[in-house]
Design an enzyme around this catalytic site. Sequence first.
Site, mmCIF file in Angstrom:
data_model
loop_
_atom_site.group_PDB
_atom_site.id
_atom_site.type_symbol
_atom_site.label_atom_id
_atom_site.label_comp_id
_atom_site.label_asym_id
_atom_site.label_seq_id
_atom_site.Cartn_x
_atom_site.Cartn_y
_atom_site.Cartn_z
ATOM 1 N N ARG A 1 0.431 -7.471 -2.284
ATOM 2 C CA ARG A 1 -0.302 -6.305 -1.789
ATOM 3 C C ARG A 1 -0.338 -5.238 -2.870
ATOM 4 N NH1 ARG A 1 2.449 -1.970 1.260
ATOM 5 N NH2 ARG A 1 0.982 -0.623 2.348
ATOM 6 N N ARG B 1 -3.168 15.197 5.522
ATOM 7 C CA ARG B 1 -2.023 15.868 4.911
ATOM 8 C C ARG B 1 -2.180 17.379 4.997
ATOM 9 N NH1 ARG B 1 0.615 11.907 1.784
ATOM 10 N NH2 ARG B 1 -0.713 10.095 1.521
ATOM 11 N N THR C 1 6.474 -3.574 7.429
ATOM 12 C CA THR C 1 7.164 -2.292 7.263
ATOM 13 C C THR C 1 8.615 -2.264 7.747
ATOM 14 O OG1 THR C 1 5.012 -1.191 7.361
ATOM 15 C CG2 THR C 1 6.948 0.221 7.525
HETATM 16 N N1 LIG Z 1 2.205 1.299 -6.656
HETATM 17 C C1 LIG Z 1 3.250 2.082 -6.382
HETATM 18 N N2 LIG Z 1 3.670 2.989 -7.256
HETATM 19 C C2 LIG Z 1 4.727 3.779 -6.999
HETATM 20 N N3 LIG Z 1 5.440 3.739 -5.869
HETATM 21 C C3 LIG Z 1 5.075 2.870 -4.948
HETATM 22 C C4 LIG Z 1 3.952 1.989 -5.139
HETATM 23 N N4 LIG Z 1 3.815 1.275 -4.036
HETATM 24 C C5 LIG Z 1 4.781 1.673 -3.192
HETATM 25 N N5 LIG Z 1 5.553 2.612 -3.742
HETATM 26 C C6 LIG Z 1 6.719 3.255 -3.153
HETATM 27 O O1 LIG Z 1 7.230 2.470 -2.084
HETATM 28 C C7 LIG Z 1 7.170 3.179 -0.848
HETATM 29 C C8 LIG Z 1 6.807 2.264 0.300
HETATM 30 O O2 LIG Z 1 5.666 1.520 0.002
HETATM 31 P P1 LIG Z 1 4.450 1.392 0.985
HETATM 32 O O3 LIG Z 1 3.497 0.489 0.314
HETATM 33 O O4 LIG Z 1 4.921 1.037 2.349
HETATM 34 O O5 LIG Z 1 3.830 2.855 0.942
HETATM 35 P P2 LIG Z 1 3.581 4.082 1.933
HETATM 36 O O6 LIG Z 1 3.714 5.336 1.152
HETATM 37 O O7 LIG Z 1 4.401 3.909 3.140
HETATM 38 O O8 LIG Z 1 2.058 3.982 2.146
HETATM 39 P P3 LIG Z 1 1.079 3.446 3.264
HETATM 40 O O9 LIG Z 1 1.282 4.288 4.483
HETATM 41 O O10 LIG Z 1 -0.207 3.665 2.584
HETATM 42 O O11 LIG Z 1 1.420 2.006 3.456
HETATM 43 C C9 LIG Z 1 6.149 4.283 -1.096
HETATM 44 O O12 LIG Z 1 6.319 5.391 -0.258
HETATM 45 C C10 LIG Z 1 6.371 4.610 -2.552
HETATM 46 O O13 LIG Z 1 7.463 5.486 -2.698
HETATM 47 C C1 LIG Z 2 1.862 -0.741 6.070
HETATM 48 C C2 LIG Z 2 1.508 0.533 6.683
HETATM 49 O O1 LIG Z 2 0.536 1.156 6.342
HETATM 50 C C3 LIG Z 2 2.348 1.057 7.736
HETATM 51 O O2 LIG Z 2 3.285 0.386 8.167
HETATM 52 O O3 LIG Z 2 2.058 2.161 8.208
HETATM 53 K K LIG Z 3 -2.247 2.128 2.202
#
Ligand SMILES: Nc1ncnc2c1ncn2[C@@H]1O[C@H](COP(=O)(O)OP(=O)(O)OP(=O)(O)O)[C@@H](O)[C@H]1O
Ligand SMILES: CC(=O)C(=O)O
Ligand SMILES: [K+]
Length: 471
Positions: free
Chosen positions: A35, A76, A275
């Site tokens: 992903r 946000r 998650t």
């Molecule tokens: N490409 C990346 N670069 C830097 N940090 C990352 C990256 N992908 C994920 N992370 C870190 O890992 C954490 C968890 O990843 P995750 O992909 O679940 O993101 P998220 O912020 O919860 O976003 P979303 O709600 O979009 O899924 C993020 O909050 C971030 O701190």
């Molecule tokens: C993956 C993701 O976007 C969430 O669990 O909210």
């Molecule tokens: K996302």
Amino acid sequence: MTPDKKVKILATLGPAVDGIEDIRELVEAGVNIFRLNFSHGDHADHAKRYQWIREVERQLNYPLGILMDLQGPKLRVGKFADGKVQLHRGQAFRLDLDATPGDERRVNLPHPEIIAALEAGMDLLLDDGKLRLRVVTKYSDAIDTTVLNGGELSDRKGVNVPQAVLDLSPLTTKDRRDLSFGLELGVDWVALSFVQRPQDIIEARALIGDKAFLMAKIEKPSAVEQLREIAELSDAIMVARGDLGVEVPAESVPQIQKNIITTCRQLGKPVVVATQMLESMRFSPAPTRAEVTDVANAVAEGADAVMLSAETASGEYPLEAVQMMSKIIRQVENGPDYQTQLDVSRPKAEATVSDAISCAIRRISNVLPVAVLVNYSESGASSLRAARERPKAPILNLTPNLQTARRLSVAWGIHSVVNDRLRQVDEVCSTALEIAQAQGMAERGDTLLITAGVPFGQPGSTNSLRIETLI
Ligand SMILES: Nc1ncnc2c1ncn2[C@@H]1O[C@H](COP(=O)(O)OP(=O)(O)OP(=O)(O)O)[C@@H](O)[C@H]1O
Ligand SMILES: CC(=O)C(=O)O
Ligand SMILES: [K+]
Ligand SMILES: [Mg+2]
């Protein structure tokens, strides 16, 4: 590579995984699909990771999926003069369209459409649900709230409004830019965040066409309510428990997860549980018992895939997290109850030729020890239909189409091999035996069931079944 589990692993990439070697280790430990989270990182980062994955795919001659996860309309608050404030229970707090930095009494909420959708009595959840504000009065350009749960609120924290259906396209301007970049790159899957209604899927599909498969992330209550229609329009579903657990009471997430898995299995759509699965492994080489149980339960419930987020994206133990996940999956799959549980919850067959063949396969498997089910499929649809049955034997999907192989990387029990020299049924049989053996999935004396749609080259469902023994 010989597949050693049926449930797939989807791993998020980030700074914790740096280079081709790291990616290869993750794949060897059990990752099937990666992903790229477009909420973080820039296009150059994603392009670099994309190329690494394709290089590993080539080195291992093993199809790997790549999923781009769009940020979506994540709301946000604006910034504060001092970077952050403390909000206390019972105090008044205003959110408005004024872009000047905030303080203890107010902050910018740069989304006129949320202000428009709010009504007195609704709650706003901030910073993943840590703070809760209740709307008291609404104006055209501001809302006054009372703080129900206080705490620290800092710059640009996320806002969730579970009770409102917002008039937001699920694709922001950034998403549209990211999407055309990702499609150009060649991603296999696009995950759509904060889906609210079936129409969201139709709009996204119009942009994506057949360039990629579409995964709807279920993280809004309105998506939970319209799950069936959304799933019918999508190619797969993700139970996005992070935002979902803020948008609905956290204690209702397990039941929603179960219902989503059941619906997806009925429809034959792959479903990913995502998650916090091994969250503590961000900082520890060993997970908690509760996390191990969570992964095991998702597998036992019949999920196609389980996801790692920060564990592999930014954690200290990405490889250990994947290894642990693989071990948990194998343990459940090889346990005494797994097949029985899947059989009990098996969806009803429909009156179609391909479902009739699936039923026949089940009967045959009770009489003969079937080592592999081989299915020839160009689009992958018939292999997905076979996976819906959750058969005992793994499915070897022979396809002339690399894109199909990559897309099916997320689906339960399917191992794809790209082969374009199949033209007739006899060739499928001899090639199937050869490939199953070469892939380490069958040995001499094993029984293979081979299904295909004949004549070849014509679209249509599977209509033939052969029983072959490897000699
Ligand atoms: N490409 C990346 N670069 C830097 N940090 C990352 C990256 N992908 C994920 N992370 C870190 O890992 C954490 C968890 O990843 P995750 O992909 O679940 O993101 P998220 O912020 O919860 O976003 P979303 O709600 O979009 O899924 C993020 O909050 C971030 O701190
Ligand atoms: C993956 C993701 O976007 C969430 O669990 O909210
Ligand atoms: K996302
Ligand atoms: Mg989310």
